[in-house]
Scaffold this active site. Sequence first.
Site, PDB file in Angstrom:
ATOM      1  N   ASP A  39      13.636 -40.009 -48.674  1.00 23.47           N
ATOM      2  CA  ASP A  39      12.810 -38.831 -48.385  1.00 23.47           C
ATOM      3  C   ASP A  39      13.563 -37.622 -48.936  1.00 23.47           C
ATOM      4  O   ASP A  39      14.776 -37.534 -48.756  1.00 23.47           O
ATOM      5  CB  ASP A  39      12.593 -38.684 -46.869  1.00 23.47           C
ATOM      6  CG  ASP A  39      11.439 -37.735 -46.553  1.00 23.47           C
ATOM      7  OD1 ASP A  39      10.426 -38.193 -45.995  1.00 23.47           O
ATOM      8  OD2 ASP A  39      11.564 -36.539 -46.904  1.00 23.47           O
ATOM      9  N   THR A 130      -2.709 -42.778 -47.074  1.00 30.26           N
ATOM     10  CA  THR A 130      -4.171 -42.814 -47.163  1.00 30.26           C
ATOM     11  C   THR A 130      -4.603 -41.945 -48.339  1.00 30.26           C
ATOM     12  O   THR A 130      -4.333 -40.748 -48.347  1.00 30.26           O
ATOM     13  CB  THR A 130      -4.801 -42.285 -45.866  1.00 30.26           C
ATOM     14  OG1 THR A 130      -4.293 -43.057 -44.788  1.00 30.26           O
ATOM     15  CG2 THR A 130      -6.311 -42.369 -45.923  1.00 30.26           C
ATOM     16  N   PHE A 168      -2.906 -49.307 -41.370  1.00 28.81           N
ATOM     17  CA  PHE A 168      -3.855 -49.123 -40.260  1.00 28.81           C
ATOM     18  C   PHE A 168      -3.116 -48.848 -38.964  1.00 28.81           C
ATOM     19  O   PHE A 168      -3.684 -48.986 -37.883  1.00 28.81           O
ATOM     20  CB  PHE A 168      -4.741 -50.365 -40.112  1.00 28.81           C
ATOM     21  CG  PHE A 168      -5.575 -50.649 -41.332  1.00 28.81           C
ATOM     22  CD1 PHE A 168      -5.210 -51.639 -42.222  1.00 28.81           C
ATOM     23  CD2 PHE A 168      -6.709 -49.885 -41.603  1.00 28.81           C
ATOM     24  CE1 PHE A 168      -5.968 -51.903 -43.356  1.00 28.81           C
ATOM     25  CE2 PHE A 168      -7.477 -50.130 -42.735  1.00 28.81           C
ATOM     26  CZ  PHE A 168      -7.101 -51.139 -43.624  1.00 28.81           C
ATOM     27  N   PHE A 265     -12.786 -48.494 -28.803  1.00 32.49           N
ATOM     28  CA  PHE A 265     -13.187 -47.226 -29.390  1.00 32.49           C
ATOM     29  C   PHE A 265     -14.577 -46.788 -28.948  1.00 32.49           C
ATOM     30  O   PHE A 265     -15.354 -46.217 -29.717  1.00 32.49           O
ATOM     31  CB  PHE A 265     -13.016 -47.231 -30.904  1.00 32.49           C
ATOM     32  CG  PHE A 265     -11.597 -46.924 -31.293  1.00 32.49           C
ATOM     33  CD1 PHE A 265     -10.572 -47.744 -30.849  1.00 32.49           C
ATOM     34  CD2 PHE A 265     -11.274 -45.802 -32.009  1.00 32.49           C
ATOM     35  CE1 PHE A 265      -9.242 -47.458 -31.134  1.00 32.49           C
ATOM     36  CE2 PHE A 265      -9.942 -45.500 -32.305  1.00 32.49           C
ATOM     37  CZ  PHE A 265      -8.936 -46.336 -31.880  1.00 32.49           C
ATOM     38  N   LEU A 266     -14.841 -47.076 -27.674  1.00 32.55           N
ATOM     39  CA  LEU A 266     -16.078 -46.575 -27.045  1.00 32.55           C
ATOM     40  C   LEU A 266     -15.725 -45.762 -25.806  1.00 32.55           C
ATOM     41  O   LEU A 266     -16.448 -45.753 -24.822  1.00 32.55           O
ATOM     42  CB  LEU A 266     -17.000 -47.744 -26.689  1.00 32.55           C
ATOM     43  CG  LEU A 266     -17.729 -48.434 -27.840  1.00 32.55           C
ATOM     44  CD1 LEU A 266     -18.574 -49.604 -27.315  1.00 32.55           C
ATOM     45  CD2 LEU A 266     -18.599 -47.463 -28.623  1.00 32.55           C
ATOM     46  N   CYS A 276      -5.295 -38.313 -38.865  1.00 34.31           N
ATOM     47  CA  CYS A 276      -6.048 -39.241 -39.719  1.00 34.31           C
ATOM     48  C   CYS A 276      -7.560 -39.093 -39.642  1.00 34.31           C
ATOM     49  O   CYS A 276      -8.196 -38.764 -40.637  1.00 34.31           O
ATOM     50  CB  CYS A 276      -5.624 -40.673 -39.406  1.00 34.31           C
ATOM     51  SG  CYS A 276      -3.898 -40.960 -39.782  1.00 34.31           S
ATOM     52  N   ARG A 343      -1.492 -32.579 -34.124  1.00 30.51           N
ATOM     53  CA  ARG A 343      -2.325 -32.224 -35.275  1.00 30.51           C
ATOM     54  C   ARG A 343      -3.801 -32.464 -34.945  1.00 30.51           C
ATOM     55  O   ARG A 343      -4.169 -33.556 -34.493  1.00 30.51           O
ATOM     56  CB  ARG A 343      -1.885 -33.017 -36.507  1.00 30.51           C
ATOM     57  CG  ARG A 343      -0.520 -32.563 -37.021  1.00 30.51           C
ATOM     58  CD  ARG A 343      -0.012 -33.400 -38.174  1.00 30.51           C
ATOM     59  NE  ARG A 343       0.382 -34.724 -37.759  1.00 30.51           N
ATOM     60  CZ  ARG A 343       0.941 -35.626 -38.602  1.00 30.51           C
ATOM     61  NH1 ARG A 343       1.094 -35.317 -39.878  1.00 30.51           N
ATOM     62  NH2 ARG A 343       1.311 -36.826 -38.168  1.00 30.51           N
TER      63      ARG A 343
HETATM   64  C1  UDX Z   1      -5.990 -43.871 -36.514  1.00 30.65           C
HETATM   65  C2  UDX Z   1      -6.468 -45.296 -36.745  1.00 30.65           C
HETATM   66  O1  UDX Z   1      -6.754 -45.901 -35.501  1.00 30.65           O
HETATM   67  C3  UDX Z   1      -5.404 -46.094 -37.468  1.00 30.65           C
HETATM   68  O2  UDX Z   1      -5.874 -47.399 -37.761  1.00 30.65           O
HETATM   69  C4  UDX Z   1      -5.066 -45.416 -38.781  1.00 30.65           C
HETATM   70  O3  UDX Z   1      -4.056 -46.075 -39.445  1.00 30.65           O
HETATM   71  C5  UDX Z   1      -4.659 -43.990 -38.524  1.00 30.65           C
HETATM   72  O4  UDX Z   1      -5.644 -43.297 -37.792  1.00 30.65           O
HETATM   73  P1  UDX Z   1      -4.385 -42.621 -34.826  1.00 30.65           P
HETATM   74  O5  UDX Z   1      -4.663 -41.394 -35.598  1.00 30.65           O
HETATM   75  O6  UDX Z   1      -3.005 -42.911 -34.393  1.00 30.65           O
HETATM   76  O7  UDX Z   1      -4.890 -43.913 -35.678  1.00 30.65           O
HETATM   77  O8  UDX Z   1      -5.289 -42.522 -33.531  1.00 30.65           O
HETATM   78  P2  UDX Z   1      -6.319 -43.447 -32.743  1.00 30.65           P
HETATM   79  O9  UDX Z   1      -5.610 -44.252 -31.743  1.00 30.65           O
HETATM   80  O10 UDX Z   1      -7.203 -44.135 -33.677  1.00 30.65           O
HETATM   81  O11 UDX Z   1      -7.150 -42.300 -31.984  1.00 30.65           O
HETATM   82  C6  UDX Z   1      -7.788 -41.324 -32.767  1.00 30.65           C
HETATM   83  C7  UDX Z   1      -8.456 -40.293 -31.877  1.00 30.65           C
HETATM   84  O12 UDX Z   1      -9.614 -40.853 -31.295  1.00 30.65           O
HETATM   85  C8  UDX Z   1      -7.588 -39.783 -30.731  1.00 30.65           C
HETATM   86  O13 UDX Z   1      -7.781 -38.400 -30.590  1.00 30.65           O
HETATM   87  C9  UDX Z   1      -8.144 -40.536 -29.523  1.00 30.65           C
HETATM   88  O14 UDX Z   1      -7.984 -39.789 -28.331  1.00 30.65           O
HETATM   89  C10 UDX Z   1      -9.630 -40.622 -29.893  1.00 30.65           C
HETATM   90  N1  UDX Z   1     -10.333 -41.756 -29.286  1.00 30.65           N
HETATM   91  C11 UDX Z   1      -9.927 -43.023 -29.565  1.00 30.65           C
HETATM   92  C12 UDX Z   1     -11.446 -41.498 -28.463  1.00 30.65           C
HETATM   93  O15 UDX Z   1     -11.819 -40.369 -28.215  1.00 30.65           O
HETATM   94  N2  UDX Z   1     -12.126 -42.571 -27.943  1.00 30.65           N
HETATM   95  C13 UDX Z   1     -11.755 -43.858 -28.200  1.00 30.65           C
HETATM   96  O16 UDX Z   1     -12.416 -44.775 -27.702  1.00 30.65           O
HETATM   97  C14 UDX Z   1     -10.614 -44.093 -29.034  1.00 30.65           C
END
Ligand code: UDX
Length: 465
Positions: A39, A130, A168, A265-266, A276, A343
Amino acid sequence: MSDNSSYEKPSLAVLGLGHVGLPTALGFAEMGWEVIGADDDASKVAMIRSGHSPFYEPGLDEMLARVLAGGRLTLTQCVEEAVRAATILFVCVGTPQKDSGEADLSQVEAIARTIARNLNGYKLIVEKSTVPAITAQWIKKTVARFAKHADAPGGLHAEFDVASNPEFLQEGKAFENIFRPDRIVVGVESERARALLQRLYQSLDCPILFTNVSTAELTKHAANAFLSTKISFINMVADICDAVGADVGQVALGMGLDPRIGTEFLNAGIGFGGYCFPKDLRSFMHLAHEHKVDCQLLREVEKVNLQRAEVFLKKVRHAVWVLKGKKIGVLGLAFKGGTDDIRESPALRIVKLLLEEGARLQVHDPQAMEASRQEVPPQAGRLEYCSSAYEAAREAHALLILTEWQEYRKLDFSRLHALMEVPVIVDGRNLLDPEVARASGFEYIDMGRHTRAEQPVTTVESASS
Ligand code: UDX
């Protein structure tokens, strides 16, 4: 065959040691590969070399200590050196966003040019950051264009491949995702590249999808856009549940028991954030727009997500009436539980709106206090960063749950009740058990669960029993 033949145990370099690069480097070292982590941020490299991670990730410091002791990870701030020493080069640099929503690929281009200047044998360049589809083609063009040719003085061998291997991993679950991934996606253009990556991942027990490079690149954006869509969908359903007196938690379960939908994710709430989902959604929309593909669907996903803050604030105003001058306790600042990352945090978006409305805030987060202080500095009598959730609740007119930290579920609710001026909880993450909160005397408000004391207990039984 080149001087470091790729059929010996290839050495790896991970270029960029951020939220993706550092866990990736540690993961491969832990799997038994010789890894060079590079880095160009010297202070970050020094910090990691001293055994400290520049960000919070469960298990990372322990893994770092173990891997450093094992000697399979070399750290350098000299990217050139890492490129020359390795065969497989994982590009894990940042791809932040331009105002237009387009991904800023300047760090990726810079790495491609560094690789071009240091092509001292066959290289497999692997995109892990990404990136929008067709980025690999630009990397290929850039390396070929800037590579010194064999007939140049001190001529260098210019054979290389570019592959895509999207990451991921979820923040807060990085090592679980690295060692037990749901799947691995690899986009390659040559048998040689395929053989190397197949070998690299052979110790993992999961499906590995080999495809072409653009398809692999697009898979990451499509996956994140789909997960974002699922969240905005259930948030829309939560608002309908609020209107008709249904329970979104149970609706999600009823939907999710269908394997075509799935229960993950519901979770309804104040929306998605992080480095992301918001960025990848915008970048995906930009790509669609560039190719004149109508992506109205994704625009709606983003709109629903940005409206969550106001939906939540309406509930808070409904609970406390006038917000101006009210003392409000806030639990959670990070964009989700398990990380210190703020972020595009929905929690901080709401904190800023509450301050604009004149509320006096007492905030707490288990890990994200430092980063939040930088973003929204403390203000005497307006914004206080508290050392515990109980401090945040002291004399508060309401307590807001904004991040799904599991530890908030284990709080002593009668102690909280005794500390607060008015025992009101507004749960923006449907994190708490409504019955526990109500049993402790709280007026409890959540996002579309509409649970009431007298409603029948919901159970999932086997139809045949
Ligand atoms: C995400 C993807 O899941 C991951 O596969 C990819 O590599 C990078 O982006 P991350 O950003 O760490 O990962 O967060 P994630 O756990 O996916 O949650 C994303 C956002 O969605 C969070 O703010 C979380 O609070 C929200 N969320 C998640 C919900 O509001 N409801 C859910 O059911 C799941």
